[in-house]
Design an enzyme around this catalytic site. Structure first.
Site, short mmCIF file in Angstrom:
data_model
loop_
_atom_site.label_atom_id
_atom_site.label_comp_id
_atom_site.label_asym_id
_atom_site.label_seq_id
_atom_site.Cartn_x
_atom_site.Cartn_y
_atom_site.Cartn_z
N LYS A 117 0.72 -2.01 0.01
CA LYS A 117 0.27 0.47 0.02
C LYS A 117 0.72 1.34 -0.54
O LYS A 117 0.37 2.51 -0.99
CB LYS A 117 -1.14 -0.10 1.02
CG LYS A 117 -1.93 -1.17 0.82
CD LYS A 117 -2.94 -1.10 1.94
CE LYS A 117 -3.76 -2.72 1.34
NZ LYS A 117 -4.35 -3.11 2.30
N ARG A 154 -8.17 -7.35 -9.21
CA ARG A 154 -9.07 -8.63 -9.22
C ARG A 154 -9.99 -8.19 -10.08
O ARG A 154 -11.49 -7.11 -9.44
CB ARG A 154 -9.13 -9.39 -8.11
CG ARG A 154 -9.25 -8.77 -6.89
CD ARG A 154 -10.12 -9.48 -5.67
NE ARG A 154 -10.47 -8.43 -4.79
CZ ARG A 154 -10.35 -7.86 -3.46
NH1 ARG A 154 -9.32 -7.41 -3.30
NH2 ARG A 154 -11.09 -7.07 -3.17
#
Ligand code: MV4
Length: 475
Positions: free
Chosen positions: A115, A292
């Site tokens: 992140k 995804r």
């Protein structure tokens, strides 16, 4: 074009991917654990192979999965969501075995899985990010300095985190030490790495995400936004597109910036860029990129008519996107309700078990993605998502009316579910007005629980009455 696909997943998403493959004329291979012998994805695929390991490890055992893929002659693997979907080592292992991984490149998965790195990359691509530390925090002293600099409240986040793990909101200097240490410990325990970074805490934001499709040739389109603010403990339960209150100028800025960033970056496949929106200032900030297929992709499909799984397969096969942005039209409004096998009366504890009665709503504007059926036994090993109800209508108000109707039609008996909670939310005046943020459910749950109790009792009374009638007539 890909001819045969292994689906490295289970449940409703495995069924969803099998459906897309069938429509494309592709053969499908399922894998399943011993707990999933009766699962729908094993029945709906052309072939299914048991992985005799413990029920969770079976879907993570990528050496075994790749071996089955090779033996069954597939040319590609779709990972669905969860499990191996954002595991860059798995994506690389597929490529090394001569298989196509249906998703972005391993490098892209790895970059956005970190992140801190993701934030740096997106900032360099022009997306606004929340002020905070540019790197993981090395010491408590550094944490104090940065927090003082940006001002409280702040939020501590795990660099490799997810699902709210390793995340702490800190309102003052006094509580920083304890929060920092517990966030570090939790992050280490769950993700194997204790890296923590700091951001200014944006209070009561809306959670808005942008769906992206990108091919291997630099073509990038957006499929609009989703409002995912209705969540409990970082589990989304309702998603909406378009957001009923997002101002057009803010939406367009967010969409345009997202597409430009992904073009510059060279992303490929489906992806979702998450933002938090400060409703006081209309400022938005990039927080995470998901590489995804997402649970809530369905509502985007309802308003665009585009099959996102089909496009992922085509992109992975090397086809260019068959449309440009101007070809994509957005029609109406769609809402998804996640139907979970969990008990709202027992603090939402998972409620696996046998489905004794099942009737799903139908009619105009309804889509159900589920892997449950009458007499199916939901195993206790996996997440509690039993199915998804999506409704579409020409606008927000009509979608709300349709959702009320559809939720009232839905019958699932044998196990407690969150259906009644959805029926409460959909009638909530604040929800109807679009007046909600990420704190909505936390604030409302007390108010609702009394009604949920009543509703369940009504259900029991109805059952008792029908049993009495049945016995009276000797049925
Ligand atoms: C935030 C935030 C406020 N300020 N970041 C990040 C991961 C996602 N799952 C939640 N995230 C948030 N990041 C800043 N700088 C608010 C959230 C957030 C949240 C935080 C605490 C408790 C519940 C939350 C629900 C949605 C979003």
């Amino acid at each position: 074009m890909i001819k045969k696909v292994l689906i490295a997943n289970r449940g409703e998403v495995a069924v969803r991917i099998i459906r897309a493959c069938k429509e494309l004329g592709l053969k499908t291979v399922a894998i399943y654990s011993e707990a999933d012998i009766t699962s729908l994805h094993t029945k709906k695929s052309d072939e299914a192979y048991l992985i005799p390991r413990d029920p969770i490890k079976a879907y993570l055992d990528y050496k075994n999965i790749i071996r089955i893929a090779k033996q069954s002659g597939v040319d590609a693997i779709h990972p669905g969501y969860g499990f191996l979907s954002e595991n860059h080592e798995f994506a690389q292992a597929c490529i090394d075995a001569g298989l196509i991984f249906i998703g972005p490149t391993p490098e892209q998965i790895e970059t956005f899985g970190d992140k801190v790195k993701a934030k740096k990359v997106m900032k360099s691509l022009g997306l606004p990010v929340v002020p905070g530390s540019e790197e993981p925090i090395q010491s408590l002293e550094e944490a104090y300095d940065i927090a003082k600099d940006i001002g409280y409240p702040i939020i501590l986040k795990a660099a490799y985190g997810g699902g709210g793990r390793g995340m702490r909101v800190v309102y003052d200097e006094k509580s920083l030490k304890q929060s920092f240490e517990s966030a570090q410990k939790e992050s280490l325990a769950f993700f194997g790495k204790g890296d923590i970074f700091i951001e200014k805490y944006i209070q009561r934001p809306k959670h808005i995400e942008i769906q992206i499709l990108a091919d291997k040739y630099g073509n990038v389109v957006h499929l609009g936004e989703r409002d995912c603010s209705i969540q409990r403990r970082h589990q989304k339960i309702i998603e909406i597109t378009p957001s009923p209150v997002l101002e057009p100028a803010v939406r367009n800025k967010m969409l345009g910036m997202s597409v430009r960033a992904m073009m510059k970056y060279g992303y490929e496949s489906a992806g979702t860029i998450e933002f938090i929106l400060d409703q006081n200032t209309n400022e938005f900030y990039f927080i995470e990129m998901n590489t995804r297929l997402q649970v809530e992709h369905t509502i985007t499909e309802m308003v665009t008519g585009i099959d996102i799984v089909e496009q992922m397969i085509r992109i992975a096969s090397g086809e260019p996107l068959p449309f440009v942005q101007n070809d994509i039209t957005f029609r109406g409004s769609a809402i998804q309700f996640r139907i979970n096998a969990e008990d709202p009366k027992r603090n939402f504890a998972p409620s696996p078990g046998r489905i004794t009665a099942y009737h799903s709503p139908g009619g105009i504007g309804i889509r159900i993605d589920s892997a449950i059926y009458k007499d199916y036994i939901i195993p206790p090993y996996y997440d509690s998502l039993a199915g998804k109800l999506c409704v579409w209508a020409l606008n927000w108000d009509r979608a709300l009316a349709r959702a009320r109707r559809a939720l009232d039609e839905f019958i699932i008996r044998g196990i407690p579910t969150n259906l009644q909670l959805h029926r409460e939310i959909i009638r909530d005046e604040d929800f109807i007005r679009g007046d909600f943020d990420t704190s909505f459910l936390d604030n409302k749950l007390n108010e609702y629980s009394y009604k949920i109790e009543n509703e369940v009792q009504k259900d029991i009374i109805a059952l008792a009455i029908s049993a009495a009638i049945a016995s009276h007539y000797g049925l």
